[in-house]
Structure formats: structure tokens, C-alpha cells
Scaffold this active site. Structure first.
Site, PDB file in Angstrom:
ATOM      1  N   TYR A 629       0.587  -1.347  -0.077  1.00  0.00           N
ATOM      2  CA  TYR A 629       0.083  -0.003  -0.055  1.00  0.00           C
ATOM      3  C   TYR A 629       0.980   1.246   0.209  1.00  0.00           C
ATOM      4  O   TYR A 629       0.732   2.129  -0.625  1.00  0.00           O
ATOM      5  CB  TYR A 629      -0.960   0.219   1.409  1.00  0.00           C
ATOM      6  CG  TYR A 629      -1.841   1.128   1.323  1.00  0.00           C
ATOM      7  CD1 TYR A 629      -3.175   1.311   0.823  1.00  0.00           C
ATOM      8  CD2 TYR A 629      -1.210   2.314   2.129  1.00  0.00           C
ATOM      9  CE1 TYR A 629      -3.751   2.249   0.989  1.00  0.00           C
ATOM     10  CE2 TYR A 629      -2.125   3.507   2.087  1.00  0.00           C
ATOM     11  CZ  TYR A 629      -3.297   3.494   1.648  1.00  0.00           C
ATOM     12  OH  TYR A 629      -4.026   4.632   1.961  1.00  0.00           O
ATOM     13  N   LYS A 646      -0.967   6.078   7.488  1.00  0.00           N
ATOM     14  CA  LYS A 646      -0.888   5.169   6.535  1.00  0.00           C
ATOM     15  C   LYS A 646      -1.048   5.999   4.957  1.00  0.00           C
ATOM     16  O   LYS A 646      -2.093   6.518   4.780  1.00  0.00           O
ATOM     17  CB  LYS A 646      -1.960   4.129   6.492  1.00  0.00           C
ATOM     18  CG  LYS A 646      -1.641   3.011   5.469  1.00  0.00           C
ATOM     19  CD  LYS A 646      -2.350   1.777   5.693  1.00  0.00           C
ATOM     20  CE  LYS A 646      -3.844   1.883   5.524  1.00  0.00           C
ATOM     21  NZ  LYS A 646      -4.622   0.449   5.758  1.00  0.00           N
ATOM     22  N   ASP A 744      -9.059 -10.707   6.236  1.00  0.00           N
ATOM     23  CA  ASP A 744      -7.833 -10.529   6.337  1.00  0.00           C
ATOM     24  C   ASP A 744      -7.381 -10.668   7.937  1.00  0.00           C
ATOM     25  O   ASP A 744      -6.409  -9.816   8.448  1.00  0.00           O
ATOM     26  CB  ASP A 744      -6.893  -9.391   5.615  1.00  0.00           C
ATOM     27  CG  ASP A 744      -5.411  -9.602   5.529  1.00  0.00           C
ATOM     28  OD1 ASP A 744      -5.052 -10.895   5.552  1.00  0.00           O
ATOM     29  OD2 ASP A 744      -4.929  -8.813   5.145  1.00  0.00           O
TER      30      ASP A 744
END
Length: 949
Positions: A629, A646, A744
Site C-alpha cells: 500500500y 498510512k 484478512d
């Protein structure tokens, strides 16, 4: 001037249209176009074939439609193959399937198609492969199929087809494979099938067939496998079967057969004999068997007399099962003597419940031999007491084969997977993921034949042996299911993917059965062929197909370009200019719409400048993780708030999708055990997500006991983490509106705050659960491409692409096993589920419990292990729901002794009792810096998992 330019544009456009029309003249035959439209309408879920609405089937890459790359005599393109494998199709098979006069392969395996097989399929005179297995088909077999002159393979297994086998099938003179097992076929096997000159595999097991076994089947000149288990025949085994010169495997288990066993010495290559669970009587003939014999199973019959001498000295024997008979005499040591066992070979000798008086010859039995004499007169004798026990059962869980370790490879450096067998150390590459199954193997134990299988498969695929990595498990049948990973070859730095032609070549080897059959491994079947992101556009799918122009169109354009070069170039220049201008405005509009849609209550929109200031201009000292990512930074705002940021890397399509997914989901999820989204930044071409900062990092870090976290978690703390994580997931499944499947769950996606409260993170791969249809029925699954992390991935989801709430339960079960053992899900080729299962069934469960967590109440640990293994059951229906998981964990928590639950007041209380802490220093650790971010994609040091996708 503007009028003149307009005129030039019009003239250029007309020339362009004429060129394209000329290039598109070779289109799909109209009859076949109409047939494809009818087929799509017959399916209840036509969105799976959404691109069947656009363009020409052969020229626009319709999903699963493969055409001849040339026109035939009529000037049209024609469909050569329909490859609709594992697309979650439902509905029925349209009679329009019979309109493809030139079709060679019809593949609709592993879907949810109902109804009967249309008789019109009998009109496909060029058909070679008829692959309908793994559906919900009913009705009888059409007589018309028996007149297909070129049919090589008919696979209708694992359906609900009833009625007799048509005698017309005796006309299939080119057919080699009859796979009709696991249906409801009835009546007698037609003796006329003995006329089939090329038949090699007759798999009719698990049906309702009756009558006598036709003696005429012995006349089949090429038959290698006769598998008729679990039917209801009358009489005995015809003596003529001893004349089958090519037979390799004879399996007649549980067929209500009576009478004696014929002498099978006349079958020179017979390697696998299973006549168990019948009413066969008399003595066993003193047969001379082939040195290739691996399996003899005559158990659960009425046999008498001694063990034949011919059962001794067989060099490749793996299993001799004679239990539950009335055999007498002694067990000769010649059965295992003079054999040299390597480390992977073993011999199972199950002699239980007979009348054996002892062992003749040496009682010095090698460790590779597992002999059981329980229930025989010999057992009171002290000399054989060690063998008066039940044989060890084969553990039918995932098992792996030895491979080179990649444990020392830096996890944050690989966005795909390290190739374990590669001669280049730490070679990071994107594998092909393949579900594969041996339908009727001629062996009972696989490890001894692993190398031979590796040579067989890689040579058949024309790849190197080190490119293959696999895990496997035995299933009912017995069948051997495998999960194959095929890695590309390292050529130059950066060459970590296959090219398109190689992907298509390998796939066609499986789908067209171009891998030669093996005598010992038997027939195989393809269960699925999963492509990771780098390959997703190589094979047309509903989301990746192109509406591109055919080669003929390109040729036409070139010819037309030569004729009208000046006009066309002028038009193209103007067109490109307008196209880019339009695209720019579209992107800008999309960005504006995106920003407008992201103004969500409770989620703050931060500026790019605020992000820069919080991270010291994204200085490397603020970086705490990196993955596919992008990077994750620790940020401190001006008011002192510590956050995790992030940041998507430039051009990350995955990041764009996960960015929107996480904002959409987390903005409306509020639970103590879910990580909170504080805001986002969508400026300056950047996409960043801002989360609450979790000072105690990931669960995986504490289980690994890194330099940063040297103190291990106690059992009470581990149980507390399990309960907190489970409550967070239960909220997703039942209280979120609509419910959510995480997809996940793993130890690196479970974070711990300053009080060690567990919070589930990373919703980039999450999917909304299905909602009720117009009739109020809620589908049980979401059909989606496979994504997740190896070791945590639900095997059923991997094979079927059907994501359910039980997929999360499986992944959470693996996390529970990590909590109990401290092991990684996959280490040195060993699978944690398999290893714990073996220890559990062997009564050695405490040998794998993590010693670093100190003392623990054994009863609570046993219950926790039992729950974890239930969560990891292969069959979805056998797993508990999340509500049941939470309830059982709370019961275990209430069983915990008070002494195990004392802790510091700084940790607070949970679930009505004080909880223990790993150590007093645990609450004063420095802010989180990930030391093990393998596969993680969460706020404290995130690396998203790429494989499998």
C-alpha cells in the site's frame, strides 16, 4: 477556418469508420452470438458474465470465450472453447449450448448450476472435453451424448444425476475417461461398455448402481482404473477380471459383493487393490503380485485361512489392511524384512480382530512399520504386547513438503511471496495459485512419492522443479487435494512475474488436460486457477476483460491508414487532444466527487500541510512500516495527539481501493475492539488515512518476543486478547449494518493499546456481507476473488471463491493457535493447523504449547485448543459461529483461577475480573516501532498482503 477544420475532421472520421468496418469484417458467427446471449440469460447470476453485453464475442475477449484465431470456410470466427470454470454461476444449462458446431471444449466445472443436461449437447460433433462436474445438476444422462464421435473425456462427477447409464455410451469410440462418480446413477452397468476400445478410467463410485458386475468389462483392452466403490451389486467378483492385462487399480469397496476373491496374479501391473467392506468369504488366493503394489485392503470381510505368501517381500507396499476378518495362522516377518526404508517411507499393517496366534520369524520390527494385532489371540503374549494397539490414523489436515527456508528473508521487502525453492536466495515473486486434486491415486501415503510427483508434474508443465511449491491433504475417496504455487524463474533483477503467454500456456496445460496421465498418480482435476494482481488482466474476467480490436481490425486499420494517412493523422491528433482534455476533466470530476463523498460525520479531513508537520515532512525517523500500500508513519499533531498515518504510494491502485474501502467501513464502525479511524487526507495527489495510535504494537510482535517486547504474554493475557478480538469480529458479523466480512484476520492485524486491549485493524480487504433478496432470502456467501494471507486463508474459500463469515472464523482459529503455541502459521514448510492437530490427536498437545507464557491452567488450555481446532475445520459447516466462539471463550475465562487473573490496576479490568499483565514494564514501553511487519497492513506498521489474490 473553423468550417474547413470541421470538414477535415468529418472526412477523416468517415475514412476511419470505413477502415474499422473493413477490419471488423471477421466477426463471430451470428448463430453463436445469439447462442451466447441465450446462455447468459439462462444463468441466474448474469453479472458474472457482464462483459457478454459488449462488442463481438471473439473480438472483445468475452469471459471464458475462446475462438479459433482464423476464420473458417464461411468467413466467420467460431467459438472453440467455453471455459467457465469456478465463476459462481447459477441457473441452468441452456439448450443453446448445442449451437456451437465447432466447439471442442465445454467447461462449466465447479459452479452452482441446476437443472438437467440438455440433450442438444449431443449435437456438438467436434466436442473433445465435456466438463460438467462440481455442480447441482439433476435428471438423467441424455442418450444423445453417446453419439459424440470425438469425445475424449466426460466428467459429470459430483452432481445429483440419476437414472441408468445409457447404452448409447458404448458408441464413444474415442472416449478415454468416464468420470461419473458421486451421483445417483442407478441400474446395472451396461455390458455394452466393454466395446470401448480406448477407455482407461472408469470411475463410477458413490452411486446407486445395482445388478451384477458385468464380466464383459474384462474385455476393455486399455482399462487402467476400475473404481466402483459404494454401490449395491449382487453376486461376486467375476473371475474374468483376473484377465485385465493393463489394470493398475481395482477398487470395489463397500459394494455388497459375496463369494471368493479371484486369483489376480494374471494382472501383471496391479498396484492397488481395495475389496474392503464386502461379504467376501473363503481364503485369500496365494497370489503373485506386482512389485509395484502399494495397497492391499481386504478388511471387513468374512475371509479365513492364512496370509498368502505372495503378500511378503513387496518392495513398495505401503498398506496391508486385513482387519475384521477370521484369518488365522501367524503374521510372517517376511512382509517387512529385507526392505530398506528411507525417512519418508512407512508400512501400515492392520491385522486387528482376526485369529492370528503370533509373529513368525524375527520380531525386530523397524520403526517405519506400524503393526497392529489388537483383538487377536496373540495379544496376551508379552513378546507382541507392543503391537496390540490400534494403528496410527492418517491426519487429514493440510500437510506441506520440505522446502528451502525463507525465514531469514526480510518480510517488508517482498510485496508478493518468497519462492521457497528458488536457487536465488530470497527471490520475491508472484506465483500462480492452483487448486489441484488427484482423483484416484494408486498410493496410500504421499511423502514417499513426493519427489516422483514433483518430477511428473513439473516435466508435464515444462517448468523447473524448484518453481513448484505445494501443500496437500487426503480427502474421502481417497483423493489427494493439493494447493500448488508455481513461481516464475529468476532471470534478471526485478523479473518477479510471469509474462502473459506463459500464464496462458500453463493454464491451458491444466484446462485442456495436456499434462500426460501418470500410472501411479492417476487422473487429476483442476479445482481453480487463481491469478494475483499482476496477472489479473491476462485472462478475461468480468472485471478485467478488454473490448479491444481483433488482429483483423488492426490489419484493416493499417491498410486504411496507408490510404488516408494525412487525413487520419489530422483526425487522430485532434481526437487525442480532445480525449486527453476529456480524461483530465473526468479525473478532476471524479476527484471532486470523491472528496465530496468523503465528507463523513465523525471523520476529519486533514490537510496535506498538517500531515507534513505531524511527520516532520515524512522524515524517515517517523517511518514505522512499509508495504504494498505504501508507508506508515508515526505522527504527532500540534495538540499533542499521537496518530498513525498510512500513506499510499504513488500510483498504487490497490491503495486507491483500500483507501475508499477503509473510510467507508471504519467511518460507521464503533466498537471497543476495532481500531478507530480519526481522519484522512486527500490532497496534492496524496491519499492518507489517520488512525488512533496503538502503543503496544501487534499481537505478532509479542508472540515473537522481539528486542522491543522481551516479556512474553501470560496465558490470561492471551485469552483476553482472543476474547477481545472475537468480540470485535462478532460486532462486524452481527451488529454492523450491513454486516462485514473482514477477510484478512491475522496476528499482525490485531493491535494492542496501552492497556493491552485487543483491537482488530486493517479493513482494506473487507467485504460487505450479502443482504436479503426480494424474497427475503439472504445468500450464505459473497462470490469474490481470493484475497488474504497464506496460512490464515480458509481452504474452502480458496477453492470455491465463496467468502462467508466462517472464513473469518477459520482465520481467527489460526490466530488462536498462534496464541497457544507462539508459532507462525507457516514455518519451514510446516502448517500450524496440521502440527497442532497431530499433537492433539496423539495426546501430546502440551508439547506444542508456548513455554514462554509460563504456568497455565491445563483444563483451560485444553478447552482453548479444542475451540481453536474447531474454528480451523476444513468443512465450513463444522466451524462454530462467532457468537459460539465468544460464548466459549467467556466460559473458559470464567474457569480461570483468580490467581491467574491478578494484575496491576493500571491495566483496568475486563469481563468482570482483573486481568494479568505480561510485566510491569509492558505498560511503559516506548511508542510502537514494528520489528516484524510481515504481511501486516495496520496502523502500527502496516504491510498489506498481496498473495493470494
Amino acid at each position: 477556418m473553423s468550417k474547413l477544420r470541421f470538414l477535415w475532421v468529418v472526412i477523416s472520421f468517415l475514412v476511419f469508420v470505413l477502415v474499422v468496418v473493413d477490419g471488423q469484417s471477421n466477426s463471430t458467427h451470428p448463430t453463436e452470438v445469439t447462442a451466447l446471449q441465450l446462455i447468459r440469460e439462462s444463468f441466474n447470476d448474469p453479472d458474472t458474465l457482464s462483459n457478454w453485453r459488449r462488442g463481438d464475442p471473439c473480438q472483445s475477449n468475452w469471459t471464458g470465450v475462446l475462438c479459433f484465431n482464423r476464420t473458417l470456410d464461411d468467413g466467420y470466427l467460431h467459438v472453440r472453447e467455453l471455459q467457465l470454470l469456478s465463476l459462481n454461476l447459477s441457473g441452468t444449462l441452456s439448450p443453446a449450448f448445442g449451437r456451437f458446431a465447432n466447439m471442442e471444449i465445454l467447461d462449466v466445472m465447479w459452479n452452482d448450476i441446476t437443472g438437467s443436461i440438455p440433450k442438444e449437447i449431443g449435437e456438438l460433433t467436434n466436442l473433445r472435453l465435456l466438463l460438467l462436474n462440481g455442480n447441482e445438476l439433476t435428471g438423467s444422462l441424455p442418450e444423445e451424448i453417446g453419439y459424440l464421435p470425438n469425445l475424449d473425456r466426460i466428467q459429470i462427477d459430483q452432481n445429483h444425476i440419476s437414472g441408468p447409464i445409457p447404452t448409447s455410451f458404448a458408441n464413444l469410440n474415442k472416449t478415454k475417461h468416464f468420470h461419473m462418480n458421486n451421483n445417483s446413477l442407478s441400474g446395472q452397468i451396461p455390458p455394452e461398455l466393454s466395446r470401448l476400445p480406448l477407455l482407461v478410467h472408469m470411475l463410477l463410485d458413490n452411486n446407486n448402481l445395482s445388478g451384477t458386475l458385468p464380466p464383459e468389462l474384462s474385455q476393455l483392452p486399455q482399462l487402467l482404473i476400475l473404481q466402483l466403490d459404494n454401490n449395491h451389486f449382487e453376486g461376486g467378483i467375476p473371475s474374468s477380471y483376473s484377465n485385465m492385462q493393463q489394470l493398475l487399480k481395482l477398487s470395489l469397496r463397500n459394494c455388497t459383493l459375496e463369494g471368493p476373491i479371484p486369483d489376480l496374479s494374471g494382472i501383471p501391473k496391479l498396484a492397488y487393490i481395495d475389496l474392503s467392506n464386502n461379504n467376501l468369504n473363503g481364503s485369500i488366493p496365494d497370489m503373485t503380485l506386482s512389485n509395484d503394489t502399494t495397497t492391499i485392503d481386504l478388511s471387513r470381510n468374512l475371509l479365513t485361512g492364512p496370509i498368502p505368501r505372495g503378500f511378503s517381500g513387496l518392495p513398495n507396499l505401503q498398506r496391508l489392511s486385513l482387519f475384521n476378518n477370521s484369518l488365522n495362522g501367524t503374521v510372517s516377518s517376511n512382509i517387512w524384512q529385507n526392505r530398506t526404508f528411507n525417512s519418508t517411507e512407512r508400512l501400515i499393517l492392520d491385522m486387528q480382530n482376526n485369529r492370528f496366534s503370533g509373529i513368525s520369524g524375527s520380531i525386530n520390527i523397524p520403526t517405519n512399520v506400524n503393526l497392529s494385532l489388537q483383538g487377536n489371540p496373540a495379544c496376551p503374549n508379552d513378546s507382541v504386547a507392543d503391537y496390540c494397539r490400534s494403528p496410527s490414523a492418517i491426519v487429514n489436515s493440510l500437510q506441506s513438503v520440505p522446502s528451502n527456508s525463507t525465514e531469514n528473508c526480510p518480510p517488508q521487502s517482498c510485496p508478493y511471496e518468497y519462492a521457497p525453492g528458488s536457487p536465488v536466495p530470497c527471490f520475491c515473486a508472484a506465483p500462480l495459485l492452483i487448486g489441484y486434486r488427484l482423483k484416484s491415486p494408486g498410493i496410500s501415503d504421499f511423502p514417499a512419492y513426493f519427489y516422483s510427483f514433483e518430477v511428473y508434474l513439473t516435466s508435464g508443465l515444462k517448468i523447473n522443479q524448484y518453481q513448484l511449491d505445494l501443500t496437500y491433504e487426503w480427502q474421502k475417496g481417497p483423493r489427494l487435494r493439493m494447493y500448488l504455487k508455481i513461481f516464475p524463474v529468476y532471470t534478471v533483477p526485478g523479473s518477479n512475474t510471469f509474462n502473459r503467454s506463459e500464464v496462458l500456456r500453463i493454464r491451458s496445460m491444466f484446462t485442456q488436460w495436456e499434462i500426460p496421465d501418470s500410472e501411479i498418480f492417476g487422473p487429476y482435476e483442476l479445482l481453480n486457477f487463481t491469478l494475483l494482481d499482476p496477472y489479473k488482466d491476462f485472462i478475461p474476467t468480468p472485471t478485467s476483460s478488454s473490448s479491444g480490436i481483433s488482429k483483423g481490425a488492426v490489419a484493416g486499420i493499417v491498410v486504411g491508414a496507408i490510404v488516408g494517412a494525412v487525413l487520419l493523422s489530422a483526425f487522430v491528433s485532434l481526437y487525442i487532444l480532445r480525449f486527453h482534455r476529456k480524461k483530465y476533466h473526468a479525473i478532476s470530476k471524479k476527484r471532486r466527487i470523491s472528496r465530496a463523498s468523503l465528507k463523513i460525520e465523525g471523520v476529519k479531513s486533514f490537510t496535506y500541510e498538517e500531515m507534513k508537520h505531524a511527520t516532520h515532512n515524512f522524515d524517515v525517523s517517523s517511518e514505522i512500516g512499509q508495504g504494498g500500500y505504501g508507508k506508515v508513519y508515526k505522527g504527532v499533531f500540534t495538540d499533542g495527539t499521537v496518530v498513525a498515518i498510512k500513506r499510499a504510494q504513488e500510483g498504487s491502485l490497490q491503495g486507491e481501493k483500500e483507501f475508499l474501502t477503509e473510510i467507508e467501513l471504519l467511518s460507521r464502525l464503533h466498537h471497543r475492539n476495532l481500531v478507530s479511524l480519526l481522519g484522512f487526507c486527500d490532497e496534492e495527489g496524496e491519499q492518507m488515512l489517520v488512525y488512533e495510535f496503538m502503543s503496544n504494537g501487534t499481537l505478532r510482535d509479542h508472540l515473537s518476543v522481539t528486542e522491543k517486547y522481551k516479556e512474553s504474554l501470560s496465558f490470561a493475557m492471551r485469552l483476553r486478547v482472543a476474547l477481545g478480538s472475537s468480540k470485535g469480529i462478532l460486532y462486524l458479523h452481527t451488529e454492523a449494518n450491513p454486516p462485514i466480512f473482514h477477510r484478512d484476520i491475522k496476528a499482525t492485524n490485531i493491535l494492542l493499546d496501552s492497556k493491552f486491549i485487543a483491537k482488530v485493524a486493517d479493513f482494506g480487504l473487507s467485504r460487505l456481507a450479502p443482504v436479503a433478496d426480494m424474497e427475503g432470502i439472504v445468500p450464505g456467501h459473497v462470490s469474490t476473488v481470493v484475497k488474504g494471507t497464506p496460512g490464515y486463508l480458509d481452504p474452502e474459500y480458496f477453492l470455491t471463491h465463496k467468502l462467508t463469515d466462517k472464513s473469518d472464523v477459520y482465520s481467527l482459529g489460526v490466530v488462536f493457535l498462534e496464541l497457544l503455541t507462539g508459532m507462525h502459521p507457516i514455518t519451514h514448510g510446516k502448517n500450524i493447523v496440521r502440527e497442532v492437530n497431530i499433537a492433539y490427536r496423539s495426546g501430546l498437545i502440551f508439547s506444542v504449547i508456548d513455554s514462554k507464557m509460563g504456568s497455565y491452567p491445563s483444563e483451560c488450555v485444553e478447552k482453548f485448543v479444542t475451540l481453536a481446532l474447531k474454528c480451523c475445520k476444513e468443512e465450513t459447516d463444522e466451524r462454530p459461529s462467532m457468537a459460539e466462539v465468544v460464548r466459549e471463550l467467556e466460559n473458559i475465562w470464567q474457569m480461570m483461577p483468580e490467581s491467574e487473573l491478578r494484575t496491576q490496576d493500571s491495566l483496568g479490568t475486563d469481563h468482570g475480573k482483573n486481568v494479568s499483565s505480561p510485566s510491569s514494564s509492558s505498560t511503559t514501553k516506548n511508542p510502537y516501532v514494528s520489528s516484524d511487519i510481515s504481511g501486516s497492513d495496520l496502523v502500527s506498521g502496516v504491510v498489506p498482503t498481496i498473495a493470494p489474490r
